[in-house]
Scaffold this motif. Structure first.
Motif, PDB file in Angstrom:
ATOM      1  N   ARG A 151      26.955  34.819  38.591  1.00  0.00           N
ATOM      2  CA  ARG A 151      25.988  35.773  37.816  1.00  0.00           C
ATOM      3  C   ARG A 151      25.846  35.456  36.287  1.00  0.00           C
ATOM      4  O   ARG A 151      24.587  35.527  35.830  1.00  0.00           O
ATOM      5  CB  ARG A 151      26.417  37.191  38.098  1.00  0.00           C
ATOM      6  CG  ARG A 151      26.148  37.606  39.535  1.00  0.00           C
ATOM      7  CD  ARG A 151      26.550  39.237  39.665  1.00  0.00           C
ATOM      8  NE  ARG A 151      27.865  39.459  39.508  1.00  0.00           N
ATOM      9  CZ  ARG A 151      28.937  40.319  39.648  1.00  0.00           C
ATOM     10  NH1 ARG A 151      28.169  41.333  40.597  1.00  0.00           N
ATOM     11  NH2 ARG A 151      29.922  40.505  39.485  1.00  0.00           N
ATOM     12  N   PRO A 152      26.923  35.105  35.592  1.00  0.00           N
ATOM     13  CA  PRO A 152      26.693  34.718  34.216  1.00  0.00           C
ATOM     14  C   PRO A 152      25.706  33.493  33.908  1.00  0.00           C
ATOM     15  O   PRO A 152      24.899  33.460  33.134  1.00  0.00           O
ATOM     16  CB  PRO A 152      28.168  34.338  33.863  1.00  0.00           C
ATOM     17  CG  PRO A 152      29.079  35.139  34.707  1.00  0.00           C
ATOM     18  CD  PRO A 152      28.352  34.955  35.954  1.00  0.00           C
ATOM     19  N   GLU A 164      35.271  43.365  37.009  1.00  0.00           N
ATOM     20  CA  GLU A 164      36.767  42.782  36.287  1.00  0.00           C
ATOM     21  C   GLU A 164      36.297  42.580  34.841  1.00  0.00           C
ATOM     22  O   GLU A 164      37.452  42.677  34.154  1.00  0.00           O
ATOM     23  CB  GLU A 164      37.038  41.500  37.106  1.00  0.00           C
ATOM     24  CG  GLU A 164      38.090  40.933  36.577  1.00  0.00           C
ATOM     25  CD  GLU A 164      38.168  39.368  37.511  1.00  0.00           C
ATOM     26  OE1 GLU A 164      37.522  38.682  37.200  1.00  0.00           O
ATOM     27  OE2 GLU A 164      39.223  39.495  38.302  1.00  0.00           O
ATOM     28  N   ARG A 165      35.337  42.073  34.326  1.00  0.00           N
ATOM     29  CA  ARG A 165      35.408  41.508  32.942  1.00  0.00           C
ATOM     30  C   ARG A 165      35.443  42.682  32.078  1.00  0.00           C
ATOM     31  O   ARG A 165      36.102  42.645  30.823  1.00  0.00           O
ATOM     32  CB  ARG A 165      33.893  40.677  32.561  1.00  0.00           C
ATOM     33  CG  ARG A 165      33.912  39.654  33.174  1.00  0.00           C
ATOM     34  CD  ARG A 165      32.647  38.799  32.898  1.00  0.00           C
ATOM     35  NE  ARG A 165      32.637  37.327  33.292  1.00  0.00           N
ATOM     36  CZ  ARG A 165      32.470  37.000  34.709  1.00  0.00           C
ATOM     37  NH1 ARG A 165      32.292  37.972  35.741  1.00  0.00           N
ATOM     38  NH2 ARG A 165      32.458  35.770  34.730  1.00  0.00           N
ATOM     39  N   VAL A 166      34.772  43.791  32.463  1.00  0.00           N
ATOM     40  CA  VAL A 166      34.827  45.005  31.401  1.00  0.00           C
ATOM     41  C   VAL A 166      36.239  45.581  31.407  1.00  0.00           C
ATOM     42  O   VAL A 166      36.775  46.102  30.218  1.00  0.00           O
ATOM     43  CB  VAL A 166      34.178  46.119  32.241  1.00  0.00           C
ATOM     44  CG1 VAL A 166      34.272  47.454  31.305  1.00  0.00           C
ATOM     45  CG2 VAL A 166      32.678  45.832  32.323  1.00  0.00           C
ATOM     46  N   THR A 167      37.253  45.593  32.488  1.00  0.00           N
ATOM     47  CA  THR A 167      38.653  45.802  32.429  1.00  0.00           C
ATOM     48  C   THR A 167      39.446  44.770  31.339  1.00  0.00           C
ATOM     49  O   THR A 167      40.134  45.236  30.547  1.00  0.00           O
ATOM     50  CB  THR A 167      39.132  45.503  33.776  1.00  0.00           C
ATOM     51  OG1 THR A 167      38.755  46.626  34.607  1.00  0.00           O
ATOM     52  CG2 THR A 167      40.681  46.066  33.668  1.00  0.00           C
ATOM     53  N   ILE A 168      39.028  43.497  31.522  1.00  0.00           N
ATOM     54  CA  ILE A 168      39.769  42.569  30.749  1.00  0.00           C
ATOM     55  C   ILE A 168      39.090  42.837  29.102  1.00  0.00           C
ATOM     56  O   ILE A 168      40.083  42.802  28.335  1.00  0.00           O
ATOM     57  CB  ILE A 168      39.254  41.221  30.852  1.00  0.00           C
ATOM     58  CG1 ILE A 168      39.680  40.791  32.432  1.00  0.00           C
ATOM     59  CG2 ILE A 168      39.817  39.936  29.928  1.00  0.00           C
ATOM     60  CD1 ILE A 168      39.148  39.414  32.976  1.00  0.00           C
ATOM     61  N   ASN A 206      43.236  32.913  30.098  1.00  0.00           N
ATOM     62  CA  ASN A 206      43.570  32.382  28.908  1.00  0.00           C
ATOM     63  C   ASN A 206      42.281  32.707  28.056  1.00  0.00           C
ATOM     64  O   ASN A 206      42.317  32.169  26.773  1.00  0.00           O
ATOM     65  CB  ASN A 206      43.329  30.646  28.947  1.00  0.00           C
ATOM     66  CG  ASN A 206      42.332  30.436  29.775  1.00  0.00           C
ATOM     67  OD1 ASN A 206      41.411  31.192  30.089  1.00  0.00           O
ATOM     68  ND2 ASN A 206      42.153  28.906  30.077  1.00  0.00           N
ATOM     69  N   SER A 207      41.585  33.324  28.323  1.00  0.00           N
ATOM     70  CA  SER A 207      40.591  34.048  27.457  1.00  0.00           C
ATOM     71  C   SER A 207      40.099  35.307  27.636  1.00  0.00           C
ATOM     72  O   SER A 207      40.289  35.826  28.971  1.00  0.00           O
ATOM     73  CB  SER A 207      39.290  33.300  27.197  1.00  0.00           C
ATOM     74  OG  SER A 207      38.308  33.392  28.386  1.00  0.00           O
ATOM     75  N   PRO A 208      39.489  36.425  26.707  1.00  0.00           N
ATOM     76  CA  PRO A 208      39.067  37.730  27.524  1.00  0.00           C
ATOM     77  C   PRO A 208      37.651  37.601  28.162  1.00  0.00           C
ATOM     78  O   PRO A 208      37.296  38.547  28.262  1.00  0.00           O
ATOM     79  CB  PRO A 208      39.216  38.405  25.912  1.00  0.00           C
ATOM     80  CG  PRO A 208      38.804  37.278  25.130  1.00  0.00           C
ATOM     81  CD  PRO A 208      39.224  35.889  25.585  1.00  0.00           C
TER      82      PRO A 208
END
Length: 405
Positions: free
Chosen positions: A202-203, A261-265, A309-311
């Motif tokens: 999706r990105p 998932e990304r929002v949690t990270i 290894n990254s947010p």
């Protein structure tokens, strides 16, 4: 000691081949081969800059020196930011190698402008061959060898590079090819679009939409209408047929955005950032610290043992790595890069310089696809992102020098 002019010409041609192979093998994610050609480009840059004679006038030589010095600025800036954050020079930092190799690629492209008249005949054929070769490699690896992500091990890499080659294929087909090659590039673009769709990235889908929007804003008259119609038809087909689970995936993103998932990270990264000292807020923690520092704050690590290894958020990442000072520098640089590209595009359109106009627009599309996809998927200082930035800057400096000769 200067080499002969014929020797210098061979060096330039060798560097042209090394740069092309470097980008191509990186797109295949064959890291050791990519690095071999990237270091070769560095060596050739040194040899050409100090040994190869120039046939141009003094002012052109001076302009080249200024351009090469500009190529060094990102490397110097990265080193300074890392030193301020950690109080040691980052010789052993992997990200420094990425910036160093990207600097060599950028400087190499600038130095190729010396032999523009001889090299220009190879530019379009090289790009066309690269599109065909990349498409063929991925098709063979996926459907012939059963490798689900082609030559890559990550769907996002396959998605990003397929999107980048798709952009190149479209620009080549509409501006710099005709006859069989035009139809071949259209077929290649369709295959690359199919591969991109099947990655479910999706990105990268969103990044390609944004690049298309830039094209719609910039183009005029018939080209604008055709792009709007084509984009509308493709989007409608994907939406109503749910091909590649496009509609399902996009609906899921909208409905479950808060629990994605990304929002949690991002939330966990922000909680970690809140524990920074005043100095760390200003100058960061350095590029090597995120993965280990993040584990105590990561809900995914505590429940599933998953490390990151990254947010997956470029702004939060640069803020943590280099603080507010580094974030200001990086954002300022990116804004300048977009300003320079848009300025060149509209200036060349005003001057009716069709070729330069389309090159600038293609660079805008490539930069947008890469940066938007990487910024919420991969580390910001990963080589794919840094090298695309280097390509964009190198071509802009190349055009500057060519216009002054």
């Amino acid at each position: 000691m200067n080499v002969s002019y014929q020797g210098a010409l061979r060096l330039h041609f060798a560097m042209y081949c090394a740069i092309a192979l470097c980008f191509f093998f990186q797109a295949l994610t064959w890291g050791s081969v990519y690095r071999f050609f990237a270091y070769l480009v560095l060596l050739l840059c040194v040899g050409i800059y100090f040994l190869a004679p120039q046939q141009n006038q003094r002012e052109h030589n001076q302009h080249e020196r200024h351009a090469v010095l500009k190529c060094l600025l990102p490397l110097v800036g990265f080193t300074v930011l890392e030193w301020i954050a950690t109080f040691h020079f980052p010789w052993d930092v992997k990200a420094l190698r990425h910036v160093l190799l990207a600097t060599g690629l950028m400087a190499g492209i600038v130095l190729l402008a010396r032999e523009h008249v001889r090299i220009k005949a190879y530019l379009i054929p090289t790009l066309i061959f690269a599109v065909y070769a990349y498409t063929l490699f991925q098709v063979v690896w996926i459907y012939g060898l059963g490798q689900i992500y082609g030559t890559t091990k990550n769907p996002h890499y396959l998605a990003i590079y397929s999107a980048l080659f798709l952009v190149v294929a479209v620009f080549l087909a509409t501006n710099w090819s005709n006859g069989p090659n035009r139809y071949g590039l259209i077929v290649a673009a369709a295959i690359l679009g199919f591969l991109l769709l099947n990655t479910s990235s999706r990105p990268t889908w969103i990044a390609l939409m944004m690049a298309t929007l830039i094209g719609i804003v910039c183009l005029r008259n018939r080209a604008k209408v055709i792009l709007i119609a084509l984009a509308g038809v493709i989007f409608a087909v994907l939406f109503f047929t749910d091909a590649g689970s496009f509609k399902t995936r996009m609906d899921d993103l909208v409905i479950n955005a808060n629990t994605e998932e990304r929002v949690t990270i991002w939330e966990d990264t922000w909680a970690m950032q809140q524990q920074s000292s005043r100095q760390q807020w200003l100058f960061g923690h350095g590029v090597e610290g995120f993965e280990n520092d993040f584990e105590p704050y990561s809900r995914y690590y505590s429940t599933q043992g998953i490390t990151y290894n990254s947010p997956h958020n470029a702004i939060l990442e640069v803020l943590y790595l280099f603080g507010l000072a580094g974030l200001t520098v990086v954002l300022g640089f990116i804004l300048w890069l977009y300003y320079a590209l848009f300025s060149r595009y509209f200036r060349s359109r005003h001057q009716s310089a069709q070729t330069v106009q389309m090159i600038a627009l293609m660079l805008l599309a490539l930069l947008t696809v890469c940066m938007m996809a990487v910024s919420i998927t991969l580390p910001f200082f990963i080589s794919i992102n840094i090298n695309i930035i280097a390509l964009v800057m190198g071509v802009m400096f190349y055009l500057d020098r060519h216009e002054k000769t």
